[in-house]
Design a protein around this motif. Structure first.
Motif, PDB file in Angstrom:
ATOM      1  N   ILE A  56      -5.881   5.147  -7.202  1.00 13.71           N
ATOM      2  CA  ILE A  56      -4.898   5.554  -6.197  1.00 13.71           C
ATOM      3  C   ILE A  56      -3.521   4.992  -6.551  1.00 13.71           C
ATOM      4  CG2 ILE A  56      -4.216   5.217  -3.774  1.00 13.71           C
ATOM      5  CD1 ILE A  56      -7.293   5.550  -3.178  1.00 13.71           C
ATOM      6  N   ARG A  67     -14.461   4.076   2.654  1.00 15.25           N
ATOM      7  CA  ARG A  67     -14.337   2.630   2.797  1.00 15.25           C
ATOM      8  C   ARG A  67     -15.640   2.065   3.358  1.00 15.25           C
ATOM      9  NH1 ARG A  67     -12.383  -1.135   6.247  1.00 15.25           N
ATOM     10  NH2 ARG A  67     -11.343  -2.870   5.229  1.00 15.25           N
ATOM     11  N   LEU A 126      -4.649   1.044   2.174  1.00 13.73           N
ATOM     12  CA  LEU A 126      -6.117   1.057   2.055  1.00 13.73           C
ATOM     13  C   LEU A 126      -6.744  -0.082   2.838  1.00 13.73           C
ATOM     14  CD1 LEU A 126      -6.634   1.770  -1.742  1.00 13.73           C
ATOM     15  CD2 LEU A 126      -7.442   3.196   0.143  1.00 13.73           C
ATOM     16  N   LEU A 141      -4.961  11.797   0.748  1.00 12.85           N
ATOM     17  CA  LEU A 141      -6.062  11.114   0.061  1.00 12.85           C
ATOM     18  C   LEU A 141      -7.045  10.645   1.119  1.00 12.85           C
ATOM     19  CD1 LEU A 141      -3.818   8.943  -2.280  1.00 12.85           C
ATOM     20  CD2 LEU A 141      -5.035  11.030  -2.900  1.00 12.85           C
ATOM     21  N   VAL A 199      -8.731   6.792   5.630  1.00 14.22           N
ATOM     22  CA  VAL A 199      -9.905   6.034   5.197  1.00 14.22           C
ATOM     23  C   VAL A 199     -11.035   6.256   6.193  1.00 14.22           C
ATOM     24  CG1 VAL A 199      -8.588   4.277   3.944  1.00 14.22           C
ATOM     25  CG2 VAL A 199      -9.147   3.898   6.340  1.00 14.22           C
ATOM     26  N   ALA A 248     -11.374   2.731  -7.194  1.00 17.32           N
ATOM     27  CA  ALA A 248     -10.621   3.650  -6.331  1.00 17.32           C
ATOM     28  C   ALA A 248      -9.217   3.118  -6.080  1.00 17.32           C
ATOM     29  CB  ALA A 248     -11.353   3.851  -5.011  1.00 17.32           C
ATOM     30  N   GLU A 249      -9.106   1.839  -5.816  1.00 20.63           N
ATOM     31  CA  GLU A 249      -7.801   1.222  -5.567  1.00 20.63           C
ATOM     32  C   GLU A 249      -6.880   1.365  -6.791  1.00 20.63           C
ATOM     33  OE1 GLU A 249      -6.895  -2.671  -3.020  1.00 20.63           O
ATOM     34  OE2 GLU A 249      -7.783  -3.124  -4.969  1.00 20.63           O
ATOM     35  N   TRP A 295     -14.859   0.269  -5.185  1.00 21.56           N
ATOM     36  CA  TRP A 295     -13.646   0.039  -4.399  1.00 21.56           C
ATOM     37  C   TRP A 295     -12.469  -0.316  -5.307  1.00 21.56           C
ATOM     38  CZ3 TRP A 295     -11.746   1.310   0.044  1.00 21.56           C
ATOM     39  CH2 TRP A 295     -10.588   0.683   0.492  1.00 21.56           C
ATOM     40  N   VAL A 331     -10.353   8.468   1.560  1.00 20.38           N
ATOM     41  CA  VAL A 331     -11.043   7.454   0.769  1.00 20.38           C
ATOM     42  C   VAL A 331     -12.206   6.845   1.550  1.00 20.38           C
ATOM     43  CG1 VAL A 331     -10.754   5.283  -0.496  1.00 20.38           C
ATOM     44  CG2 VAL A 331      -8.885   6.943  -0.433  1.00 20.38           C
TER      45      VAL A 331
END
Length: 128
Positions: A62, A39, A107, A35, A79, A58-59, A55, A37
């Motif tokens: 995931i 950030r 993350l 993944l 990230v 996305a969190e 954010w 991501v």
């Protein structure tokens, strides 16, 4: 050979063909998914609902995906930017059988409020 002896020999043969090592060897390899991501500061912007940040969305996503496929996929996490500004992403969680909470925890906290850019091209080069 008596019927009982044949049955015993067949049972031993069947047992030897289904040993745990053989069963493991016949299993397909578990897929691995990295993944990657974003950030960057732009992730603090809101989604179409006007309430949830990108954010937070996305969190949540995931967490849900890693929970749904926890036993079937080895996840890794990268990230970007990492650690900040224009630097390419970095793998913060290598492939493995991770608990969904470990993937979400990797993350880190939300992105900074400003001045954090999006080096996507360099990040994709780095993950390769």
């Amino acid at each position: 050979m008596s019927q009982l002896a044949r049955l015993a020999a067949f049972s031993l043969l069947a047992a030897s063909l289904t040993t745990p090592a053989l069963v493991r060897a016949q299993r397909c390899e578990i897929p691995r998914v990295m993944l990657t991501v974003d950030r960057s500061s732009s992730m603090l912007g809101l989604t179409a609902d006007g309430v949830t940040s990108k954010w937070d969305a996305a969190e949540t996503a995931i967490g849900e995906v890693s929970a749904a496929y926890e036993a079937r996929i080895d996840f890794g996490l990268q990230v970007f930017p990492y650690p900040d500004r224009c630097q390419p992403g970095e793998v913060v969680l290598d492939f493995g059988a991770h608990a969904p909470s470990d993937v979400v925890d990797a993350l880190g906290g939300p992105p900074p409020g400003g001045g954090n850019y999006t080096p996507m091209s360099q990040t994709l080069d780095a993950v390769r």
